[in-house]
Design a protein around this motif. Structure first.
Motif, PDB file in Angstrom:
ATOM      1  N   TYR A  33     -76.125  74.965 -18.492  1.00 42.63           N
ATOM      2  CA  TYR A  33     -76.798  74.424 -19.676  1.00 42.63           C
ATOM      3  C   TYR A  33     -78.135  73.788 -19.324  1.00 42.63           C
ATOM      4  CZ  TYR A  33     -72.019  74.678 -21.422  1.00 42.63           C
ATOM      5  OH  TYR A  33     -70.762  75.112 -21.760  1.00 42.63           O
ATOM      6  N   LEU A  34     -79.146  74.134 -20.119  1.00 41.82           N
ATOM      7  CA  LEU A  34     -80.437  73.466 -20.044  1.00 41.82           C
ATOM      8  C   LEU A  34     -80.885  73.165 -21.463  1.00 41.82           C
ATOM      9  CD1 LEU A  34     -82.385  75.642 -17.452  1.00 41.82           C
ATOM     10  CD2 LEU A  34     -81.376  73.383 -17.083  1.00 41.82           C
ATOM     11  N   ASP A  35     -81.288  71.946 -21.667  1.00 44.14           N
ATOM     12  CA  ASP A  35     -81.834  71.529 -22.954  1.00 44.14           C
ATOM     13  C   ASP A  35     -83.183  70.900 -22.660  1.00 44.14           C
ATOM     14  OD1 ASP A  35     -79.498  72.082 -24.758  1.00 44.14           O
ATOM     15  OD2 ASP A  35     -78.555  70.770 -23.292  1.00 44.14           O
ATOM     16  N   LEU A  36     -84.212  71.409 -23.335  1.00 47.52           N
ATOM     17  CA  LEU A  36     -85.572  71.042 -23.008  1.00 47.52           C
ATOM     18  C   LEU A  36     -86.357  70.769 -24.279  1.00 47.52           C
ATOM     19  CD1 LEU A  36     -87.741  71.261 -20.610  1.00 47.52           C
ATOM     20  CD2 LEU A  36     -88.027  73.599 -21.384  1.00 47.52           C
ATOM     21  N   ALA A  37     -86.923  69.584 -24.383  1.00 40.92           N
ATOM     22  CA  ALA A  37     -87.844  69.254 -25.473  1.00 40.92           C
ATOM     23  C   ALA A  37     -89.197  69.016 -24.825  1.00 40.92           C
ATOM     24  CB  ALA A  37     -87.387  68.016 -26.237  1.00 40.92           C
ATOM     25  N   ALA A  38     -90.188  69.812 -25.187  1.00 39.86           N
ATOM     26  CA  ALA A  38     -91.461  69.762 -24.477  1.00 39.86           C
ATOM     27  C   ALA A  38     -92.641  69.654 -25.422  1.00 39.86           C
ATOM     28  CB  ALA A  38     -91.621  71.007 -23.600  1.00 39.86           C
ATOM     29  N   GLY A  39     -93.584  68.829 -25.016  1.00 38.56           N
ATOM     30  CA  GLY A  39     -94.873  68.717 -25.682  1.00 38.56           C
ATOM     31  C   GLY A  39     -95.958  69.136 -24.708  1.00 38.56           C
ATOM     32  N   ASP A  40     -97.198  68.965 -25.074  1.00 40.04           N
ATOM     33  CA  ASP A  40     -98.313  69.415 -24.240  1.00 40.04           C
ATOM     34  C   ASP A  40     -98.309  68.885 -22.804  1.00 40.04           C
ATOM     35  OD1 ASP A  40     -99.390  71.200 -25.982  1.00 40.04           O
ATOM     36  OD2 ASP A  40    -100.896  69.828 -26.773  1.00 40.04           O
ATOM     37  N   PRO A  41     -97.958  67.622 -22.538  1.00 39.32           N
ATOM     38  CA  PRO A  41     -98.009  67.171 -21.139  1.00 39.32           C
ATOM     39  C   PRO A  41     -97.080  67.941 -20.203  1.00 39.32           C
ATOM     40  CG  PRO A  41     -97.973  65.283 -22.602  1.00 39.32           C
ATOM     41  CD  PRO A  41     -97.701  66.513 -23.447  1.00 39.32           C
ATOM     42  N   GLU A  42     -95.938  68.405 -20.689  1.00 38.77           N
ATOM     43  CA  GLU A  42     -94.998  69.115 -19.821  1.00 38.77           C
ATOM     44  C   GLU A  42     -95.320  70.594 -19.660  1.00 38.77           C
ATOM     45  OE1 GLU A  42     -92.572  65.938 -21.800  1.00 38.77           O
ATOM     46  OE2 GLU A  42     -93.714  67.577 -22.589  1.00 38.77           O
ATOM     47  N   LEU A  43     -96.014  71.183 -20.595  1.00 39.48           N
ATOM     48  CA  LEU A  43     -96.145  72.635 -20.615  1.00 39.48           C
ATOM     49  C   LEU A  43     -96.715  73.232 -19.330  1.00 39.48           C
ATOM     50  CD1 LEU A  43     -97.075  73.140 -24.343  1.00 39.48           C
ATOM     51  CD2 LEU A  43     -94.866  73.509 -23.229  1.00 39.48           C
ATOM     52  N   PRO A  44     -97.742  72.656 -18.707  1.00 40.00           N
ATOM     53  CA  PRO A  44     -98.183  73.220 -17.420  1.00 40.00           C
ATOM     54  C   PRO A  44     -97.099  73.128 -16.342  1.00 40.00           C
ATOM     55  CG  PRO A  44     -99.892  71.839 -18.362  1.00 40.00           C
ATOM     56  CD  PRO A  44     -98.648  71.631 -19.192  1.00 40.00           C
ATOM     57  N   ALA A  45     -96.352  72.062 -16.311  1.00 41.10           N
ATOM     58  CA  ALA A  45     -95.281  71.909 -15.326  1.00 41.10           C
ATOM     59  C   ALA A  45     -94.215  72.970 -15.529  1.00 41.10           C
ATOM     60  CB  ALA A  45     -94.663  70.509 -15.425  1.00 41.10           C
ATOM     61  N   TYR A  46     -93.916  73.287 -16.770  1.00 40.67           N
ATOM     62  CA  TYR A  46     -92.874  74.259 -17.066  1.00 40.67           C
ATOM     63  C   TYR A  46     -93.379  75.697 -17.003  1.00 40.67           C
ATOM     64  CZ  TYR A  46     -90.230  70.153 -18.506  1.00 40.67           C
ATOM     65  OH  TYR A  46     -89.585  68.949 -18.530  1.00 40.67           O
ATOM     66  N   ALA A  47     -94.644  75.886 -16.691  1.00 38.38           N
ATOM     67  CA  ALA A  47     -95.188  77.228 -16.462  1.00 38.38           C
ATOM     68  C   ALA A  47     -95.153  77.576 -14.973  1.00 38.38           C
ATOM     69  CB  ALA A  47     -96.623  77.314 -16.977  1.00 38.38           C
ATOM     70  N   ASP A  48     -94.778  76.622 -14.148  1.00 36.51           N
ATOM     71  CA  ASP A  48     -94.706  76.833 -12.704  1.00 36.51           C
ATOM     72  C   ASP A  48     -93.755  77.983 -12.380  1.00 36.51           C
ATOM     73  OD1 ASP A  48     -95.119  75.637  -9.858  1.00 36.51           O
ATOM     74  OD2 ASP A  48     -92.939  75.861 -10.080  1.00 36.51           O
ATOM     75  N   LYS A  49     -94.169  78.853 -11.475  1.00 36.45           N
ATOM     76  CA  LYS A  49     -93.395  80.049 -11.130  1.00 36.45           C
ATOM     77  C   LYS A  49     -91.982  79.699 -10.646  1.00 36.45           C
ATOM     78  CE  LYS A  49     -93.754  84.205  -8.318  1.00 36.45           C
ATOM     79  NZ  LYS A  49     -94.571  84.952  -7.363  1.00 36.45           N
ATOM     80  N   GLU A  50     -91.856  78.688  -9.788  1.00 38.19           N
ATOM     81  CA  GLU A  50     -90.536  78.296  -9.281  1.00 38.19           C
ATOM     82  C   GLU A  50     -89.653  77.744 -10.395  1.00 38.19           C
ATOM     83  OE1 GLU A  50     -90.207  75.998  -5.662  1.00 38.19           O
ATOM     84  OE2 GLU A  50     -92.202  76.695  -5.073  1.00 38.19           O
ATOM     85  N   PHE A  51     -90.246  76.987 -11.310  1.00 39.26           N
ATOM     86  CA  PHE A  51     -89.480  76.433 -12.427  1.00 39.26           C
ATOM     87  C   PHE A  51     -88.940  77.570 -13.297  1.00 39.26           C
ATOM     88  CE2 PHE A  51     -89.039  74.997 -16.790  1.00 39.26           C
ATOM     89  CZ  PHE A  51     -88.209  73.891 -16.625  1.00 39.26           C
TER      90      PHE A  51
END
Length: 165
Positions: A33-51
């Motif tokens: 299970y993964l639950d993710l609420a994201a706004g602009d500050p997180e979006l670059p971090a969550y675009a990381d290839k390893e992520f």
């Protein structure tokens, strides 16, 4: 930053690199299970290839996996091809994207909850600063309740649907 999946107390992250590192380790330690609420500050971090690869492994690792992504403000993603969103559009049977309605997009926190045990929370709406709690099921369940409250108000956005033929 300490090992972000070791059992312990609250850990702080103060920049995008620490957020990416912590989030990737939490996702890698998750199995269903993964639950993710994201706004602009997180979006670059969550675009990381390893992520993104770690999220993919969760999805492909179990027939019962579920990844829910709640976007706080999707305007920046509609035109750009964010890797996490692209993955969700390809793996629709295990991944779902919702968008907060405009009247609720004042939500300022970002959340990530993995397997109902690991969690991180960004509080500042403009910066990648916040806290992470590894192997802390009580804290994760508390944040999951907050996520669920937001999730039920979320709407499916036609910009994030793709018909695969």
């Amino acid at each position: 930053m300490e090992n972000p999946t070791a059992s312990g107390e609250e850990q702080r992250f103060d920049n995008p690199a620490e957020l990416t590192y912590c989030a990737t380790r939490f996702v890698s330690a998750s199995r269903r299970y993964l639950d993710l609420a994201a706004g602009d500050p997180e979006l670059p971090a969550y675009a990381d290839k390893e992520f993104v690869e770690a999220v993919k492994q969760v999805v492909l690792g179990s027939p019962h996996s579920r990844v829910r992504i709640l976007l706080i403000d999707p305007r920046s993603l509609v035109l750009s091809g964010h890797p996490l969103i692209e993955l969700a559009l390809r793996l629709t049977s295990h991944m779902e994207i919702r968008v907060l309605p405009p009247d609720q997009q004042g939500v300022t926190q970002g959340l990530l909850i993995g397997d109902r045990r690991h969690s991180l929370q960004r509080m500042d709406p403009r910066r990648c600063t916040g806290s992470a709690w590894p192997n802390a099921p009580r804290r994760a369940m508390k944040l999951l309740e907050e996520f669920e409250t937001l999730w039920v108000t979320g709407e499916v956005d036609p910009n994030f649907r793709r018909l695969m033929l």
